[in-house]
Design a protein around this motif. Structure first.
Motif, PDB file in Angstrom:
ATOM      1  N   LEU A 174      19.385 -22.221  29.590  1.00 31.90           N
ATOM      2  CA  LEU A 174      18.707 -23.458  29.957  1.00 31.90           C
ATOM      3  C   LEU A 174      17.737 -23.915  28.871  1.00 31.90           C
ATOM      4  O   LEU A 174      17.494 -25.106  28.706  1.00 31.90           O
ATOM      5  CB  LEU A 174      17.972 -23.307  31.284  1.00 31.90           C
ATOM      6  CG  LEU A 174      18.851 -23.143  32.519  1.00 31.90           C
ATOM      7  CD1 LEU A 174      17.989 -22.980  33.763  1.00 31.90           C
ATOM      8  CD2 LEU A 174      19.814 -24.291  32.679  1.00 31.90           C
ATOM      9  N   SER A 175      17.206 -22.975  28.106  1.00 31.89           N
ATOM     10  CA  SER A 175      16.273 -23.363  27.048  1.00 31.89           C
ATOM     11  C   SER A 175      16.964 -24.122  25.914  1.00 31.89           C
ATOM     12  O   SER A 175      16.301 -24.731  25.082  1.00 31.89           O
ATOM     13  CB  SER A 175      15.548 -22.131  26.496  1.00 31.89           C
ATOM     14  OG  SER A 175      16.434 -21.312  25.766  1.00 31.89           O
TER      15      SER A 175
ATOM     16  N   LYS B 115      13.580 -30.395  27.219  1.00 32.79           N
ATOM     17  CA  LYS B 115      12.899 -30.774  28.462  1.00 32.79           C
ATOM     18  C   LYS B 115      11.658 -31.575  28.125  1.00 32.79           C
ATOM     19  O   LYS B 115      10.726 -31.060  27.523  1.00 32.79           O
ATOM     20  CB  LYS B 115      12.511 -29.529  29.246  1.00 32.79           C
ATOM     21  CG  LYS B 115      11.756 -29.834  30.517  1.00 32.79           C
ATOM     22  CD  LYS B 115      11.199 -28.556  31.120  1.00 32.79           C
ATOM     23  CE  LYS B 115      10.274 -28.823  32.258  1.00 32.79           C
ATOM     24  NZ  LYS B 115       8.987 -29.391  31.877  1.00 32.79           N
TER      25      LYS B 115
ATOM     26  N   SER C 200      19.153 -34.233  29.672  1.00 35.88           N
ATOM     27  CA  SER C 200      18.864 -32.795  29.581  1.00 35.88           C
ATOM     28  C   SER C 200      17.668 -32.413  30.445  1.00 35.88           C
ATOM     29  O   SER C 200      17.652 -31.337  31.058  1.00 35.88           O
ATOM     30  CB  SER C 200      18.624 -32.382  28.125  1.00 35.88           C
ATOM     31  OG  SER C 200      17.524 -33.074  27.570  1.00 35.88           O
TER      32      SER C 200
ATOM     33  N   ARG D  24      17.961 -29.714  33.592  1.00 33.31           N
ATOM     34  CA  ARG D  24      17.116 -28.514  33.738  1.00 33.31           C
ATOM     35  C   ARG D  24      16.419 -28.493  35.095  1.00 33.31           C
ATOM     36  O   ARG D  24      16.366 -27.455  35.756  1.00 33.31           O
ATOM     37  CB  ARG D  24      16.083 -28.459  32.625  1.00 33.31           C
ATOM     38  CG  ARG D  24      16.657 -28.020  31.297  1.00 33.31           C
ATOM     39  CD  ARG D  24      15.585 -28.004  30.244  1.00 33.31           C
ATOM     40  NE  ARG D  24      14.538 -27.048  30.578  1.00 33.31           N
ATOM     41  CZ  ARG D  24      14.073 -26.141  29.749  1.00 33.31           C
ATOM     42  NH1 ARG D  24      14.561 -26.062  28.524  1.00 33.31           N
ATOM     43  NH2 ARG D  24      13.126 -25.322  30.120  1.00 33.31           N
TER      44      ARG D  24
ATOM     45  N   GLU E 280      22.865 -24.650  38.988  1.00 30.82           N
ATOM     46  CA  GLU E 280      22.427 -23.858  37.840  1.00 30.82           C
ATOM     47  C   GLU E 280      23.586 -23.026  37.284  1.00 30.82           C
ATOM     48  O   GLU E 280      23.822 -22.991  36.075  1.00 30.82           O
ATOM     49  CB  GLU E 280      21.282 -22.932  38.242  1.00 30.82           C
ATOM     50  CG  GLU E 280      20.801 -22.045  37.107  1.00 30.82           C
ATOM     51  CD  GLU E 280      19.737 -21.083  37.573  1.00 30.82           C
ATOM     52  OE1 GLU E 280      18.696 -21.009  36.916  1.00 30.82           O
ATOM     53  OE2 GLU E 280      19.947 -20.406  38.609  1.00 30.82           O
TER      54      GLU E 280
END
Length: 127
Positions: free
Chosen positions: A7-8, A12, A100, A104, A114
């Motif tokens: 996810l990183s 974000k 994005s 997230r 997820e």
């Protein structure tokens, strides 16, 4: 690689209703009818799109922030994104980081989403 590492990979922006410092919610006991109307509409099992429109300065953002806050307190806010043209460089002045950032937030809200998102991010051609 674990899920948070995957996810990183997604940019974000700090665009959630709670992170936007330049805007504020409606004052208590104001715009109650429009808030109730929006929240009631979001309860329905049909498409729940809301388009809040009006002239600049009429309170659209304040209403939206109050609705987001209410939904968050109820554990029902999946994601929010508030643009701020005055915070250039923060990812809030354009649509560039909108997808994005929402992806997230949705991943943190829903474990099934997820899993699907991380699966997609693990594919070599996904980024």
């Amino acid at each position: 690689m674990n899920i948070s590492d995957e996810l990183s990979k997604l940019y974000k922006a700090s665009a959630e209703y709670s992170a936007v410092e330049s805007k504020s919610e409606c004052l208590e006991d104001t715009r109650v009818e429009i808030q109730k109307s929006i929240l009631d509409h979001l309860e329905k099992r049909e498409p729940r799109f809301v388009w809040l429109r009006g002239s600049p300065g009429t309170g659209k953002t304040a209403i939206s922030m109050r609705v987001a806050s209410t939904l968050d307190k109820q554990g029902r806010l999946a994601a929010s994104f508030f643009w701020d043209k005055n915070r250039k460089g923060a990812g809030l002045a354009s649509v560039e980081h909108f997808p994005s950032t929402l992806a997230r937030q949705l991943a943190l809200f829903n474990a099934e989403y997820e899993g699907l998102l991380v699966s997609r991010l693990r594919q070599p051609s996904s980024l």
